[in-house]
Structure formats: C-alpha cells, structure tokens
Write a protein that holds these residues in place. Structure first.
Motif, PDB file in Angstrom:
ATOM      1  N   GLN A  28       0.824  -1.208   0.000  1.00 23.67           N
ATOM      2  CA  GLN A  28       0.000   0.000   0.000  1.00 23.67           C
ATOM      3  C   GLN A  28       0.859   1.259   0.000  1.00 23.67           C
ATOM      4  O   GLN A  28       0.367   2.359  -0.281  1.00 23.67           O
ATOM      5  CB  GLN A  28      -0.916   0.016   1.227  1.00 23.67           C
ATOM      6  N   SER A  29       2.126   1.096   0.293  1.00 24.70           N
ATOM      7  CA  SER A  29       3.082   2.206   0.226  1.00 24.70           C
ATOM      8  C   SER A  29       3.908   2.164  -1.056  1.00 24.70           C
ATOM      9  O   SER A  29       4.886   2.901  -1.192  1.00 24.70           O
ATOM     10  CB  SER A  29       4.024   2.161   1.441  1.00 24.70           C
ATOM     11  N   GLY A  30       3.549   1.250  -1.962  1.00 19.36           N
ATOM     12  CA  GLY A  30       4.255   1.157  -3.231  1.00 19.36           C
ATOM     13  C   GLY A  30       5.534   0.359  -3.173  1.00 19.36           C
ATOM     14  O   GLY A  30       6.425   0.527  -3.998  1.00 19.36           O
ATOM     15  N   PHE A  31       5.638  -0.551  -2.190  1.00 14.56           N
ATOM     16  CA  PHE A  31       6.881  -1.305  -1.988  1.00 14.56           C
ATOM     17  C   PHE A  31       6.563  -2.794  -1.894  1.00 14.56           C
ATOM     18  O   PHE A  31       5.613  -3.191  -1.232  1.00 14.56           O
ATOM     19  CB  PHE A  31       7.556  -0.838  -0.695  1.00 14.56           C
ATOM     20  N   SER A  32       7.388  -3.634  -2.515  1.00 13.81           N
ATOM     21  CA  SER A  32       7.117  -5.074  -2.501  1.00 13.81           C
ATOM     22  C   SER A  32       8.332  -5.909  -2.106  1.00 13.81           C
ATOM     23  O   SER A  32       8.364  -7.100  -2.358  1.00 13.81           O
ATOM     24  CB  SER A  32       6.634  -5.525  -3.890  1.00 13.81           C
ATOM     25  N   GLY A  33       9.307  -5.290  -1.442  1.00 14.34           N
ATOM     26  CA  GLY A  33      10.535  -6.007  -1.128  1.00 14.34           C
ATOM     27  C   GLY A  33      10.643  -6.573   0.268  1.00 14.34           C
ATOM     28  O   GLY A  33      11.685  -7.096   0.654  1.00 14.34           O
ATOM     29  N   GLY A  34       9.585  -6.479   1.077  1.00 13.60           N
ATOM     30  CA  GLY A  34       9.652  -6.996   2.438  1.00 13.60           C
ATOM     31  C   GLY A  34      10.146  -5.960   3.431  1.00 13.60           C
ATOM     32  O   GLY A  34      10.748  -4.936   3.072  1.00 13.60           O
ATOM     33  N   ARG A  35       9.871  -6.237   4.708  1.00 15.54           N
ATOM     34  CA  ARG A  35      10.158  -5.271   5.767  1.00 15.54           C
ATOM     35  C   ARG A  35      11.644  -4.933   5.901  1.00 15.54           C
ATOM     36  O   ARG A  35      12.014  -3.762   6.063  1.00 15.54           O
ATOM     37  CB  ARG A  35       9.625  -5.813   7.098  1.00 15.54           C
ATOM     38  N   ASP A  36      12.518  -5.923   5.849  1.00 14.93           N
ATOM     39  CA  ASP A  36      13.944  -5.653   6.030  1.00 14.93           C
ATOM     40  C   ASP A  36      14.472  -4.708   4.958  1.00 14.93           C
ATOM     41  O   ASP A  36      15.221  -3.770   5.254  1.00 14.93           O
ATOM     42  CB  ASP A  36      14.756  -6.954   6.020  1.00 14.93           C
ATOM     43  N   ARG A  37      14.083  -4.952   3.708  1.00 11.43           N
ATOM     44  CA  ARG A  37      14.526  -4.065   2.636  1.00 11.43           C
ATOM     45  C   ARG A  37      13.915  -2.679   2.774  1.00 11.43           C
ATOM     46  O   ARG A  37      14.550  -1.677   2.501  1.00 11.43           O
ATOM     47  CB  ARG A  37      14.183  -4.671   1.275  1.00 11.43           C
ATOM     48  N   VAL A  39      13.180  -1.084   5.505  1.00  5.86           N
ATOM     49  CA  VAL A  39      13.942  -0.340   6.508  1.00  5.86           C
ATOM     50  C   VAL A  39      15.298   0.075   5.942  1.00  5.86           C
ATOM     51  O   VAL A  39      15.743   1.222   6.114  1.00  5.86           O
ATOM     52  CB  VAL A  39      14.116  -1.179   7.788  1.00  5.86           C
ATOM     53  N   SER A  40      15.964  -0.839   5.244  1.00  4.79           N
ATOM     54  CA  SER A  40      17.269  -0.536   4.665  1.00  4.79           C
ATOM     55  C   SER A  40      17.202   0.604   3.654  1.00  4.79           C
ATOM     56  O   SER A  40      18.097   1.449   3.602  1.00  4.79           O
ATOM     57  CB  SER A  40      17.835  -1.792   3.997  1.00  4.79           C
ATOM     58  N   GLU A  41      16.127   0.628   2.879  1.00  3.15           N
ATOM     59  CA  GLU A  41      16.037   1.583   1.785  1.00  3.15           C
ATOM     60  C   GLU A  41      15.354   2.895   2.154  1.00  3.15           C
ATOM     61  O   GLU A  41      15.547   3.906   1.478  1.00  3.15           O
ATOM     62  CB  GLU A  41      15.316   0.938   0.601  1.00  3.15           C
ATOM     63  N   ARG A  42      14.556   2.904   3.223  1.00  5.45           N
ATOM     64  CA  ARG A  42      13.838   4.125   3.602  1.00  5.45           C
ATOM     65  C   ARG A  42      14.439   4.839   4.813  1.00  5.45           C
ATOM     66  O   ARG A  42      14.384   6.066   4.908  1.00  5.45           O
ATOM     67  CB  ARG A  42      12.365   3.810   3.891  1.00  5.45           C
ATOM     68  N   SER A  43      15.002   4.087   5.740  1.00  7.20           N
ATOM     69  CA  SER A  43      15.461   4.703   6.989  1.00  7.20           C
ATOM     70  C   SER A  43      16.557   5.754   6.821  1.00  7.20           C
ATOM     71  O   SER A  43      16.649   6.656   7.668  1.00  7.20           O
ATOM     72  CB  SER A  43      15.917   3.627   7.984  1.00  7.20           C
ATOM     73  N   PRO A  44      17.398   5.724   5.758  1.00  3.46           N
ATOM     74  CA  PRO A  44      18.414   6.778   5.647  1.00  3.46           C
ATOM     75  C   PRO A  44      17.858   8.196   5.541  1.00  3.46           C
ATOM     76  O   PRO A  44      18.583   9.155   5.824  1.00  3.46           O
ATOM     77  CB  PRO A  44      19.180   6.384   4.377  1.00  3.46           C
ATOM     78  N   LEU A  45      16.594   8.346   5.169  1.00  4.12           N
ATOM     79  CA  LEU A  45      16.049   9.714   5.126  1.00  4.12           C
ATOM     80  C   LEU A  45      16.004  10.308   6.530  1.00  4.12           C
ATOM     81  O   LEU A  45      16.026  11.538   6.711  1.00  4.12           O
ATOM     82  CB  LEU A  45      14.683   9.759   4.446  1.00  4.12           C
ATOM     83  N   GLY A  46      15.965   9.448   7.543  1.00  7.46           N
ATOM     84  CA  GLY A  46      15.945   9.921   8.925  1.00  7.46           C
ATOM     85  C   GLY A  46      17.191  10.687   9.327  1.00  7.46           C
ATOM     86  O   GLY A  46      17.168  11.429  10.320  1.00  7.46           O
ATOM     87  N   GLN A  47      18.270  10.534   8.569  1.00  3.93           N
ATOM     88  CA  GLN A  47      19.487  11.281   8.887  1.00  3.93           C
ATOM     89  C   GLN A  47      19.275  12.790   8.757  1.00  3.93           C
ATOM     90  O   GLN A  47      20.033  13.578   9.325  1.00  3.93           O
ATOM     91  CB  GLN A  47      20.632  10.824   7.978  1.00  3.93           C
ATOM     92  N   ALA A  48      18.240  13.183   8.025  1.00  4.16           N
ATOM     93  CA  ALA A  48      17.954  14.612   7.859  1.00  4.16           C
ATOM     94  C   ALA A  48      17.196  15.204   9.046  1.00  4.16           C
ATOM     95  O   ALA A  48      17.106  16.421   9.175  1.00  4.16           O
ATOM     96  CB  ALA A  48      17.143  14.832   6.583  1.00  4.16           C
ATOM     97  N   ILE A  49      16.656  14.347   9.904  1.00  8.40           N
ATOM     98  CA  ILE A  49      15.844  14.801  11.034  1.00  8.40           C
ATOM     99  C   ILE A  49      16.778  15.114  12.200  1.00  8.40           C
ATOM    100  O   ILE A  49      17.347  14.208  12.800  1.00  8.40           O
ATOM    101  CB  ILE A  49      14.814  13.732  11.448  1.00  8.40           C
ATOM    102  N   SER A 184      22.043  11.138   1.833  1.00 12.80           N
ATOM    103  CA  SER A 184      22.177   9.759   2.302  1.00 12.80           C
ATOM    104  C   SER A 184      21.622   8.838   1.229  1.00 12.80           C
ATOM    105  O   SER A 184      20.998   9.285   0.264  1.00 12.80           O
ATOM    106  CB  SER A 184      21.439   9.554   3.633  1.00 12.80           C
ATOM    107  N   SER A 185      21.871   7.555   1.404  1.00 10.90           N
ATOM    108  CA  SER A 185      21.362   6.580   0.440  1.00 10.90           C
ATOM    109  C   SER A 185      21.071   5.282   1.173  1.00 10.90           C
ATOM    110  O   SER A 185      21.534   5.059   2.294  1.00 10.90           O
ATOM    111  CB  SER A 185      22.370   6.349  -0.689  1.00 10.90           C
ATOM    112  N   GLY A 186      20.292   4.403   0.527  1.00  8.32           N
ATOM    113  CA  GLY A 186      19.920   3.158   1.168  1.00  8.32           C
ATOM    114  C   GLY A 186      19.869   1.996   0.206  1.00  8.32           C
ATOM    115  O   GLY A 186      19.810   2.174  -1.014  1.00  8.32           O
ATOM    116  N   GLY A 187      19.865   0.801   0.771  1.00  9.47           N
ATOM    117  CA  GLY A 187      19.799  -0.408  -0.031  1.00  9.47           C
ATOM    118  C   GLY A 187      21.168  -0.967  -0.335  1.00  9.47           C
ATOM    119  O   GLY A 187      22.184  -0.285  -0.242  1.00  9.47           O
ATOM    120  N   ASP A 188      21.202  -2.239  -0.676  1.00 11.19           N
ATOM    121  CA  ASP A 188      22.447  -2.910  -1.043  1.00 11.19           C
ATOM    122  C   ASP A 188      22.161  -3.862  -2.201  1.00 11.19           C
ATOM    123  O   ASP A 188      21.622  -4.946  -1.991  1.00 11.19           O
ATOM    124  CB  ASP A 188      23.015  -3.686   0.154  1.00 11.19           C
TER     125      ASP A 188
END
Length: 199
Positions: A28-37, A39-49, A184-188
C-alpha cells in the motif's frame, strides 16, 4: 504556474488505486521487497531529522513511512508529529486510521494546487511526483511549506525489478539553486537516494 499534464496526473492517481489492491501495508506504500529491505532503503532519510518538530509527508500513501520516520526519530530522542497529503482518498483513510488522534492532519489533495496555509519543520517528498522538466518548480513549491530553520527532504526511489537507478537528488537540488546540507542513500546495492536543504 506550470503543472504536470493530465496524463502524468492520471498515472499518479492510478498508482494510488493500485496500492489499494493489497492488504499488505508495504504494498500500500508502493513497496514489494519486504520489511527488512523497506527499513534498509527508507530509513536513511531519517538522517535529515535533527530536531523535534512537525513532519509533512507529501505523497504519504497509507502513512506507513510517516509512522516509521516518527519511530526512527524517537529512537534517537527526537519527537516528531506526523502530517500527510495524498491524492488517493482510500490511502489517506488508511493513514488516518494509522494515526486516529491526528486524523485531521492527513489530507486528500493534489499537492500541485494545495494551499495548506501553514508550514512544517520538515517537508518530505519524492522527485517522482513531478516530471523531470518540472523538478525545480516542484522543489520550490515544497520549500514554500518549510518553516524558517526547517528542512526540505527529497528522495528518489529506484527499481530493482525495472533496473532503474535512483536520481542523484543532491545534484538535482544543487542544479535548482538549493544549498544541499546533507545526503544519504539506502539499499544494497544502493536503490534510494535522499538529500536535504534548509530554509
């Protein structure tokens, strides 16, 4: 003010409808890679907070990202109040259910014509919500909603399945005349990019 053509906006609306075909909050958020991915791919935006304040997610979908950004900030001792806007009524309904005490802070609107009448400490959105020839105009519009001393945070999501790399957000922002304070960037391998600029 120039705005995306009808075809572009219709595609955005179709995405909102497609997200609702699943009961999975990630889909529903436009993502299909599972929870771990996620977090890996979205959480780096938090570095701006970097402080307490209000967080507006422009294109908030079902509110899952806003919820996680608040959670990730809390772990670092930062308190955020989430807000969101999206063109999809069904998605905004889900976001309001996610934040029942803040339901009025999640709005159904086209951000290209929306006039919120207020500002936020942090405003987050994607380059993808504008065609590339309107990126600078989109960023200027978003920056208008950032309170003095706040930050505009911009993201770009690539696609593994379609082999699409994320845009170099920092470079785009600089090209639009914004002073980039961080990135910042995310994912591997890397599949998301974020950058931010202060007001």
């Amino acid at each position: 003010m120039a705005r995306p053509d009808t075809e572009f906006m219709e595609e955005v609306s179709k995405l909102a409808s497609a997200y609702l075909q699943s009961d999975d909050p990630l889909v529903q958020s436009g993502f299909s890679g599972g929870r771990d991915r996620w977090v890996s791919e979205r959480s780096p935006l938090g570095q701006a907070i970097d402080r307490d304040g209000d967080f507006l997610d422009v294109g908030c979908a079902n509110g899952l990202l806003a919820e996680d950004v608040v959670r990730w900030a809390t772990v670092r001792g930062v308190t955020l109040t989430p807000h969101g806007v999206d063109v999809g009524p069904g998605l905004v309904t889900l976001a309001r259910e996610r934040f029942p005490s803040l339901a009025d802070d999640f709005v159904v609107a086209d951000a290209w014509s929306w006039e919120p009448g207020r500002s936020w400490t942090f405003v987050y959105s994607l380059l993808d919500l504008a065609p590339d020839h309107l990126w600078c105009q989109w960023l200027r519009r978003l920056m208008e909603w950032v309170e003095p001393g706040g930050r505009l945070i911009v993201g770009s999501y690539g696609s593994r399945t379609r082999d699409i790399a994320p845009a170099d957000v920092a470079e785009v922002m600089r090209g639009c005349g914004l002073l980039v304070e961080g990135a910042s960037s995310g994912g591997d391998p890397m599949i998301t990019r974020f950058a931010w600029s202060g007001r």
